[in-house]
Enzyme design. Sequence first.
Site, PDB file in Angstrom:
ATOM      1  N   HIS A 373       0.766  -1.232   0.000  1.00  0.00           N
ATOM      2  CA  HIS A 373       0.000   0.000   0.000  1.00  0.00           C
ATOM      3  C   HIS A 373       0.803   1.290   0.000  1.00  0.00           C
ATOM      4  O   HIS A 373       0.246   2.364  -0.237  1.00  0.00           O
ATOM      5  CB  HIS A 373      -0.919   0.014   1.220  1.00  0.00           C
ATOM      6  CG  HIS A 373      -2.306   0.440   0.875  1.00  0.00           C
ATOM      7  ND1 HIS A 373      -2.579   1.468  -0.003  1.00  0.00           N
ATOM      8  CD2 HIS A 373      -3.504  -0.028   1.277  1.00  0.00           C
ATOM      9  CE1 HIS A 373      -3.890   1.617  -0.105  1.00  0.00           C
ATOM     10  NE2 HIS A 373      -4.470   0.705   0.655  1.00  0.00           N
ATOM     11  N   TYR A 487     -14.495   4.920   9.901  1.00  0.00           N
ATOM     12  CA  TYR A 487     -13.647   5.476   8.840  1.00  0.00           C
ATOM     13  C   TYR A 487     -14.113   4.971   7.486  1.00  0.00           C
ATOM     14  O   TYR A 487     -14.327   3.785   7.297  1.00  0.00           O
ATOM     15  CB  TYR A 487     -12.212   5.030   9.091  1.00  0.00           C
ATOM     16  CG  TYR A 487     -11.160   5.620   8.191  1.00  0.00           C
ATOM     17  CD1 TYR A 487     -10.249   6.541   8.683  1.00  0.00           C
ATOM     18  CD2 TYR A 487     -11.040   5.226   6.869  1.00  0.00           C
ATOM     19  CE1 TYR A 487      -9.253   7.062   7.870  1.00  0.00           C
ATOM     20  CE2 TYR A 487     -10.059   5.746   6.046  1.00  0.00           C
ATOM     21  CZ  TYR A 487      -9.168   6.663   6.551  1.00  0.00           C
ATOM     22  OH  TYR A 487      -8.186   7.184   5.745  1.00  0.00           O
ATOM     23  N   SER A 489     -12.958   5.828   3.410  1.00  0.00           N
ATOM     24  CA  SER A 489     -11.978   6.582   2.644  1.00  0.00           C
ATOM     25  C   SER A 489     -12.570   7.174   1.379  1.00  0.00           C
ATOM     26  O   SER A 489     -13.446   6.602   0.759  1.00  0.00           O
ATOM     27  CB  SER A 489     -10.822   5.665   2.267  1.00  0.00           C
ATOM     28  OG  SER A 489     -10.064   6.265   1.268  1.00  0.00           O
ATOM     29  N   THR A 500      -5.896  10.802  -0.252  1.00  0.00           N
ATOM     30  CA  THR A 500      -7.213  10.409   0.232  1.00  0.00           C
ATOM     31  C   THR A 500      -7.676  11.405   1.288  1.00  0.00           C
ATOM     32  O   THR A 500      -6.884  12.147   1.857  1.00  0.00           O
ATOM     33  CB  THR A 500      -7.172   9.022   0.884  1.00  0.00           C
ATOM     34  OG1 THR A 500      -6.212   9.042   1.938  1.00  0.00           O
ATOM     35  CG2 THR A 500      -6.815   7.942  -0.120  1.00  0.00           C
TER      36      THR A 500
END
Length: 659
Positions: A373, A487, A489, A500
């Site tokens: 990532h 959360y 995104s 983001t």
Amino acid sequence: MVACLLLLRAWPRGPAVGPGPLCRPLSSGSGSREYLQRSIVPTMHFQDSLPRLPIPKLEDTMKRYLRAQKPLLDDGQFRKTEQFCKSFENGVGKDLHEQLVAQDKQNKHTSYISGPWFDMYLTARDSVVLNFNPFLAFHPDPKSEYNDQLTRATNMTVSALRFLKTLRAGLLEPEVFHLNPAKSDTDTFKRLIRFVPSSLSWYGAYLVNAYPLDMSQYFRLFNSTRLPRPTRDELVTDEKARHLLVLRKGHFYVFDVLDQDGNIVSASEIQAHLKYILSDNSPAPEFPLAYLTTENRDVWADLRQKLVSGGNEETLRKVDSAVFCLCLDDFPIKGLIHLSHSMLHSDGTNRWFDKSFNLIIAQDGTAAIHFEHAWGDGVAVLRFFNEVFKDSTQAPAISPQSQPARTDSSAAVQRLNFKLNDALKTGISTAKEKFDATVKTLTVDFIRFYRGGKEFLKEQKLSPDSVAQLAFQMAFLRQYGQTVATYESCSTAAFKHGRTETIRPASIFTKRCSEAFVREPSQHSAGELQQMMAECSKYHGQLTKEAAMGQGFDRHLFALRYLAAAKGIVPPELYLDPAYGQINHNILSTSTLSSPAVNIGGFAPVVPDGFGIGYTVHDNWIGCNVSSYPGRNAREFLQCVEKALEDIFDALEGKCIKT
């Protein structure tokens, strides 16, 4: 902007996949054997003129932050947090904000968040497995006979190479979010816009409600890896390398998939080499090197240095520089839960978790992408994923009847051998023990809700995404009796080097609505519940729009905190407030996985007491894939999600809610 799919993690271990303005149809038209398409608009045509990511006004950030804190705090805690915000806004926060704005003006080639965000990922010392890397699984090939492992591996490899060639030739269609496709996603518009200089091209697209997206991360898709280094890792890319890395039973193989002129090696040759690898009956290695990529990054950095000094430098370079990593598993997939475990972490022997991505093909042809990532947020991965699925299923390079080339694969395919001393063997064994102990604690489960989906919810004038998020709030309230940090995104790829932003789905509206459904259903009519759901949907839409336009609060506060640390300033009180720690301890980490090519996707919880929630709202059904660690129960949570969805649909159909 409409939400679709992006994958990311938040600071310090914040959540995963979520929506962003990236919902484009799969591109049409294939080029020659070498190319997926031949876009008349150059791939990077809009890049130079992309608008810059705005830094929100400090007072707006404080208001949004307090709105997100409201449902999480009691009155006394909220008043304290209000005071911290006022002190910050009028004191050190004001100074930091002014410095951030001045710094941003000096760095017009990038965004204010790009550098700090790379640092956040690369300085993280936790294992990339479970903590950061997600997976996306492909649907099976619609033609069942093409799901043979060798056939699918060959076809997907060739399609991946076609994508590489198309991207590097500048022939890949630029990534554009079309608000009015009838005007902008047309040959006429493309023929006109290609003549507009790159420095002005974005403005031309904007005039017809089209929003080109940042494509700066695409070059990291291929020939790239994350190298472990002490304190901060390094991203490396070697575009000169022409070989593929293949893992099978813990063994490493390489062979060239591009010739000396950069052309793709014939599909029948690739098929022959993969068949040769699949026929290798060598026993699995006693010390599978891949376990090292599951380690703590500092531990792995030290062991990698031992590998290099032990005579493995050139061999490691072949691993690191390979076009990508193809993993051939020697077992079939037994259902979606097994699929999630296999693609998210497997047994640790047959993945190189540091590569930009691993393309995984199981024995029964089930395919997925597992990706690292740090290098990007999923914009490039999703586009690659969609294009590879489309090309490999609609224009496959070989058929099940195709014969492999008559070639000497024993000469073309090299099996990599590593020299391991006792220290390295001990390191691998220790890594395996830690990895095995960790993955044993992960539970994954899923549901499919068939009463309705996107079509019905849109008829009710509700955002499908907001309804899914409301169901998660209701489920957690039913299971644990509280509202917690959540959360979701959102991509800011509409801006140059945008990364983001966070949507905070837990709001005063979802809290009020959840409590009405869960705690006092008999006190509210179906009409009242519908009105509350409409308020939730409207507010969620506002949050999504703000986030997509770079007007959230999370990244701004993160950047200010990063700047304070970089300048040696004592952490401002705002960041020491327990409420700040609590809102960044994301117990519900949620991501929507909406793509015609995605079967299922997933990730681990980002905190030990959290849930990792990957979900899809299809036209007529809703899917939800949930992971948890001990202390939370994914199965019970999903039962509560199912109950929440039943209640929501009952209310929308005017029925009484059952307690």
